[in-house]
Scaffold this motif. Structure first.
Motif, PDB file in Angstrom:
ATOM      1  N   SER A  29       0.810  -1.210   0.000  1.00  0.00           N
ATOM      2  CA  SER A  29       0.000   0.000   0.000  1.00  0.00           C
ATOM      3  C   SER A  29       0.847   1.266   0.000  1.00  0.00           C
ATOM      4  CB  SER A  29      -0.946   0.000   1.197  1.00  0.00           C
ATOM      5  OG  SER A  29      -0.207  -0.068   2.403  1.00  0.00           O
ATOM      6  N   TRP A  52      -1.348   4.145  -5.102  1.00  0.00           N
ATOM      7  CA  TRP A  52      -1.351   3.392  -3.852  1.00  0.00           C
ATOM      8  C   TRP A  52      -2.736   3.314  -3.244  1.00  0.00           C
ATOM      9  CZ3 TRP A  52      -2.990   5.485   0.708  1.00  0.00           C
ATOM     10  CH2 TRP A  52      -3.128   6.883   0.733  1.00  0.00           C
ATOM     11  N   GLY A  53      -3.560   4.342  -3.453  1.00  0.00           N
ATOM     12  CA  GLY A  53      -4.879   4.391  -2.850  1.00  0.00           C
ATOM     13  C   GLY A  53      -5.968   3.741  -3.678  1.00  0.00           C
ATOM     14  N   ARG A  55      -7.167   4.635  -6.463  1.00  0.00           N
ATOM     15  CA  ARG A  55      -8.126   5.605  -7.006  1.00  0.00           C
ATOM     16  C   ARG A  55      -7.805   6.020  -8.429  1.00  0.00           C
ATOM     17  NH1 ARG A  55      -8.319   7.274  -1.476  1.00  0.00           N
ATOM     18  NH2 ARG A  55      -6.372   8.416  -1.662  1.00  0.00           N
TER      19      ARG A  55
END
Length: 118
Positions: A29, A52-53, A55
């Motif tokens: 992450s 990483w998110g 999105r």
């Protein structure tokens, strides 16, 4: 970060494969992730990236609509779903970790061979 790609194999034109990239050593992450590929006699090229998110994603223009990148941070795994495969998709596929937008990778795993027969 240690990365290991898997899921490659031999598939017929029009078929599908799902590649996996398992990470160990540090939490996945913390990094953006990407897939690259290298065909025989050609330079390594970008395939897809995810932040990483989970999105933001981006894809090589020629692959949009056929390939989908996703990730499961809880299981430290990144996926590449490949549909409607073509012989020109034949290559060794590598996963990489680094910073968005993943123009290049900081950590690399060993690749997995994808062969699409005509």
């Amino acid at each position: 970060v240690q990365l290991q790609a898997s899921g490659g194999g031999l598939v017929q034109t029009g078929g599908s494969l799902r590649l996996f990239c398992a990470a160990s050593g540090r939490l996945l992450s913390a990094y953006a992730m990407a897939w690259f590929r290298q065909a025989p006699g050609k330079e390594r090229e970008f395939v897809a990236a995810i932040d990483w998110g989970n999105r933001r994603t981006r894809y090589a223009d020629s692959l949009k609509g056929r390939f989908t990148i996703s990730r499961d941070n809880a299981n430290n795994t990144v996926y590449l779903q490949m549909n409607s495969l073509k012989p020109q998709d034949t290559a060794v596929y590598y996963c990489a970790a680094g910073a968005w937008p993943m123009m290049r990778g900081h950590y690399w795993g060993k690749g997995t061979q994808v062969t699409v027969s005509s």
